[in-house]
Design an enzyme around this catalytic site. Structure first.
Site, PDB file in Angstrom:
ATOM      1  N   PHE A 240      28.347  -3.424   3.884  1.00 40.78           N
ATOM      2  CA  PHE A 240      27.612  -4.522   3.275  1.00 40.78           C
ATOM      3  C   PHE A 240      27.690  -4.457   1.752  1.00 40.78           C
ATOM      4  CE2 PHE A 240      25.490  -3.403   7.238  1.00 40.78           C
ATOM      5  CZ  PHE A 240      25.371  -4.629   7.874  1.00 40.78           C
ATOM      6  N   ASP A 241      27.817  -5.622   1.133  1.00 36.17           N
ATOM      7  CA  ASP A 241      27.492  -5.769  -0.277  1.00 36.17           C
ATOM      8  C   ASP A 241      25.958  -5.868  -0.346  1.00 36.17           C
ATOM      9  OD1 ASP A 241      27.828  -6.348  -3.072  1.00 36.17           O
ATOM     10  OD2 ASP A 241      27.410  -8.441  -2.593  1.00 36.17           O
ATOM     11  N   LYS A 242      25.385  -5.658  -1.528  1.00 35.54           N
ATOM     12  CA  LYS A 242      23.915  -5.679  -1.622  1.00 35.54           C
ATOM     13  C   LYS A 242      23.390  -7.049  -2.017  1.00 35.54           C
ATOM     14  CE  LYS A 242      21.698  -3.882  -5.142  1.00 35.54           C
ATOM     15  NZ  LYS A 242      20.871  -5.026  -5.619  1.00 35.54           N
TER      16      LYS A 242
END
Length: 617
Positions: free
Chosen positions: A310-312
């Site tokens: 995941f990106d944040k």
């Protein structure tokens, strides 16, 4: 002529579909057999033409493709006047090809979108000290460039003079603009939101970070070889086998009708229909639940994913910094908020915008005098009061005392990953605010659902600082978390995971995520993200609804299983029919065709079950 017909393949598919509808309407509603038959005949001829051309082209390069089998089967069905079978099979085959073509065209447009976002010009300093606009390709390492408010930074470089805030979302994916001053690093493709700076070019052209992003997307897409569908692999053996059996039967019996019967019974009606019907039903269910699945190969790959990265910002978090915590030390809070809003209303800083949004409608005072303290905040005079707004360093510089409670609150806010804004009036601390990008509601529960669906590794990669990344990871129970990650770092990490044999899905929403979205076996974009991220991805969560991700994974697993079931049903029926024809006396064309049509009905009904799929937990 072949090129023209293949170019109109999609149009032919929809015309064939319309003719099939006319045929069934004429037959069952108006009992007009002639119109029904002629509609099916025309639909069959139109539909088989592009398939036959593709079969011919495949045979020219010595490949026995599914097109060859479909062409022969449809021709056989046509010769024995089973026009209904020939028309339906050709339509479904062409319609499935249309869905794949549309997905491929969207994916290819991602590189074009990225290139269009790259800076095209720069203000370059000439020998006489003036700045003139030049093409970005004319900038060399060591040149001095001027960047004004609202302009894109043309190259990677170092700030020589000036200050400002730069939106680096295209590089780091973080929504909060970063303050820049002398000595700070800047990147091509980022946007100077306020201020004016002069920079010296360190990296230009393809060597810039943004240039590398484009290169990474191109390489990642090239490295994604087109995987042959299971049916194509199966037909490599199935097609010759059916042809050989039919030919041998004709040689031995000289019974053309029997040979054609074998071809009809071997016609992969249920096989050709079974996989597309599962695919279309799965995609239809996803669309109704806010999930865009780009083709059957996506469904197959995502159903086997064991690692999700995941990106944040904008993915696990909302992507818009807001006031998350506050402590009030004043009794006249409304008046203090009015002073604070008056000061912050004159700033374009993202933290200031968050505070103004949080306070909402309030009385605004005239700011009589403003003193901007570098790296600290703002000191202003309002309505006869001295108001200081900024960080702890500013208050210490102003000699404003902080009692034990205030210091404990500050430590607590920092531990929660907040950016701090303190407000003091006439030498006394009145308000402490903590601002951060908040985690999406329900994300923790959704991640638990992913684990229940068989995902072993949940990994966070972000351009944010490690402290904030760790806080998010700990709160959400992620497997790993890594901060200070540029796009190339994320791509390299994904390659490491893939080298270990892990099947990786990447979830992101920004241009900076495009290389990772393209490189991972499955790229998943939040629908509120950039067009490039959406087009590069294989799955889109519409309206950026993270809760759709568990549904998407569960749906692809159910769809992949449904496809396998339909393949087993279709192949099993064909094997039984052919065996019965050869080894029994009771099998004939009528019984075989009845069983064949029933098998088609079974796989259609089985596929239609996916329309009602819901995640059980």
């Amino acid at each position: 002529m072949q090129k023209f017909i293949l170019g109109k393949k999609n149009n032919i598919a929809f015309i064939s579909g319309a003719l099939i509808i006319i045929a069934f309407t004429s037959h069952y509603a108006f009992h007009n057999i002639n119109i029904a038959i002629w509609s099916l005949v025309i639909a069959s001829i139109l539909g088989v033409t592009p398939i036959a051309i593709q079969a011919y082209q495949a045979l020219k390069v010595k490949v026995v493709s599914i097109d060859v089998l479909v062409t022969i089967a449809v021709t056989g069905a046509f010769l024995i006047q089973n026009f209904e079978e020939s028309a339906i099979v050709t339509f479904l085959f062409l319609f499935g090809a249309y869905l794949e073509q549309r997905t491929l065209n969207k994916t290819r447009s991602a590189i074009k979108e990225l290139i269009e976002m790259a800076p095209e010009s720069a203000l370059k300093q000439t020998e006489n000290g003036e700045f003139e606009e030049v093409e970005v390709d004319e900038v060399d390492v060591g040149d001095i460039l001027l960047v004004k408010t609202g302009a894109k930074v043309p190259v990677d470089g170092t700030v020589l003079t000036g200050e400002g805030h730069i939106n680096e979302a295209s590089i780091t994916g973080e929504s909060v603009p970063v303050g820049k001053k002398k000595g700070s690093q800047v990147y091509a493709g980022t946007i100077l939101e306020n201020g004016t700076i002069q920079i010296v070019a360190d990296r230009v052209g393809e060597d810039t970070t943004f240039g590398k992003i484009i290169e990474l997307v191109e390489e990642a897409q090239d490295s994604k070889s087109e995987t042959e569908r299971f049916i194509d692999r199966f037909s490599k053996y199935y097609t010759p086998a059916v042809l050989v059996i039919a030919f041998i039967v004709w040689l031995l019996s000289r019974d053309f009708e029997l040979a054609i019967t074998i071809l009809v019974l071997g016609c992969p009606g249920a096989l050709v229909i079974g996989v597309p019907i599962s695919n279309v039903a799965g995609i239809g269910n996803g669309a109704r639940h806010g999930v865009l699945l780009k083709g059957s190969e996506v469904i197959h790959d995502f159903s086997k994913v064991d690692t999700i990265v995941f990106d944040k910002t904008g993915t696990l978090t909302i992507g818009n910094p807001k006031v998350a915590d506050k402590e009030i030390y004043a009794e006249n809070v409304d008046e203090v908020f009015a002073y604070l809003a008056s000061v912050e209303n004159e700033s374009d800083h993202p933290l200031a915008r968050a505070i103004v949004e949080y306070i909402g409608d309030t009385k605004l005072y005239t700011v009589e005098k403003t003193d901007v303290v570098k790296g600290g905040g703002i000191v202003a005079h309002i309505d006869g009061h001295r108001v200081a707004v900024g960080n702890v360093a500013l208050l210490e510089q102003e000699n404003i005392p902080l009692n034990e409670k205030a210091r404990a609150d500050i430590a607590r806010f920092e531990a929660n990953g907040n950016s701090l804004v303190l407000t003091a009036v006439d030498g006394e601390l009145k308000v402490l605010m903590g601002i951060r990008d908040q985690i999406r509601p329900g994300v923790k529960e959704d991640l638990q659902k992913l684990k229940k669906l068989g995902v072993k590794n949940l990994i966070l990669l972000s351009g944010d600082n490690q402290g904030t990344v760790d806080l998010v990871a700990n709160e959400l129970g992620l497997t790993e978390a890594h901060g200070h990650m540029l796009p190339e770092d994320k791509s390299a990490y994904i390659e490491e995971l893939q080298a270990k044999g892990q099947i990786v899905a990447f979830v992101g929403d920004g241009v900076n995520d495009s290389p990772s979205l393209a490189l991972a076996q499955i790229g998943i974009a939040m629908g509120g993200g950039t067009d490039v991220a959406i087009e590069t991805s294989d799955i889109v969560l519409m309206n950026s609804d993270f809760s759709r991700l568990p549904h998407a994974l569960g749906l692809t697993k159910a769809t992949a299983l449904n496809m396998r079931q339909n393949i087993v049903i279709a192949v099993g029926v064909v094997i039984i029919l052919l065996a019965s024809l050869i080894f029994s006396e009771w099998m004939n064309m009528s019984i075989g065709m009845l069983a064949h049509e029933l098998s088609i009905l079974v796989v259609i009904l089985n596929g239609m079950r996916l329309l009602g799929y819901k995640l059980k937990y």
